[in-house]
Motif scaffolding. Structure first.
Motif, PDB file in Angstrom:
ATOM      1  N   ILE A   1      57.509  34.081  11.246  1.00  0.00           N
ATOM      2  CA  ILE A   1      57.896  33.244  10.109  1.00  0.00           C
ATOM      3  C   ILE A   1      57.048  31.984   9.995  1.00  0.00           C
ATOM      4  O   ILE A   1      57.150  31.270   9.010  1.00  0.00           O
ATOM      5  N   ARG A   2      56.209  31.701  10.992  1.00  0.00           N
ATOM      6  CA  ARG A   2      55.284  30.571  10.909  1.00  0.00           C
ATOM      7  C   ARG A   2      53.977  30.948  11.580  1.00  0.00           C
ATOM      8  O   ARG A   2      53.962  31.634  12.574  1.00  0.00           O
TER       9      ARG A   2
ATOM     10  N   THR B   1      52.186  35.007   9.329  1.00  0.00           N
ATOM     11  CA  THR B   1      53.478  34.896   8.648  1.00  0.00           C
ATOM     12  C   THR B   1      53.770  36.150   7.827  1.00  0.00           C
ATOM     13  O   THR B   1      52.923  36.627   7.094  1.00  0.00           O
TER      14      THR B   1
ATOM     15  N   HIS C   1      59.168  30.162  15.846  1.00  0.00           N
ATOM     16  CA  HIS C   1      58.243  30.687  14.846  1.00  0.00           C
ATOM     17  C   HIS C   1      58.479  32.165  14.566  1.00  0.00           C
ATOM     18  O   HIS C   1      57.705  32.786  13.832  1.00  0.00           O
TER      19      HIS C   1
END
Length: 102
Positions: free
Chosen positions: A16-17, A21, A56
């Motif tokens: 997600i980061r 991503t 993340h």
């Protein structure tokens, strides 16, 4: 958020980061309470995993028994098994999302 669940070897995650991503990977090692090693078998091979902070990652409720069993018995997993595990989970879930109109 994502850190409320404990990561497990063989668990499927969504990044997600960071640079990757939106991509999925498999946890192939747990460093400590904050970091894990992930690989996807194609861009990120087993021999060159990425160390990621758990904040993340989104830990998905899917654990690949093929990957976890292989790592527990031999200490390794083939890149083909990693790709197979991801395809088994990621492709069906994306088809379901399309059918629902998401």
């Amino acid at each position: 958020m994502a850190s409320s669940l404990l990561p497990e070897i063989g668990q499927i995650v969504r990044v997600i980061r960071g640079q990757d991503t939106g991509k999925h990977a498999v946890i192939i090692g747990v460093v400590d309470q904050r970091y894990v090693w992930i690989a996807d078998g194609s861009k990120r091979k087993f021999d060159e995993p990425k160390k990621k902070n758990l904040i993340h990652l989104e830990l998905l409720p899917v654990i690949s028994t093929e990957v976890s069993d292989s790592i527990r018995t031999t200490g390794r997993v083939t890149n083909g098994k990693l790709r197979f595990a991801l395809n088994k989970y990621v492709i069906p879930s994306s088809i379901e999302a399309q059918e629902k109109g998401e």
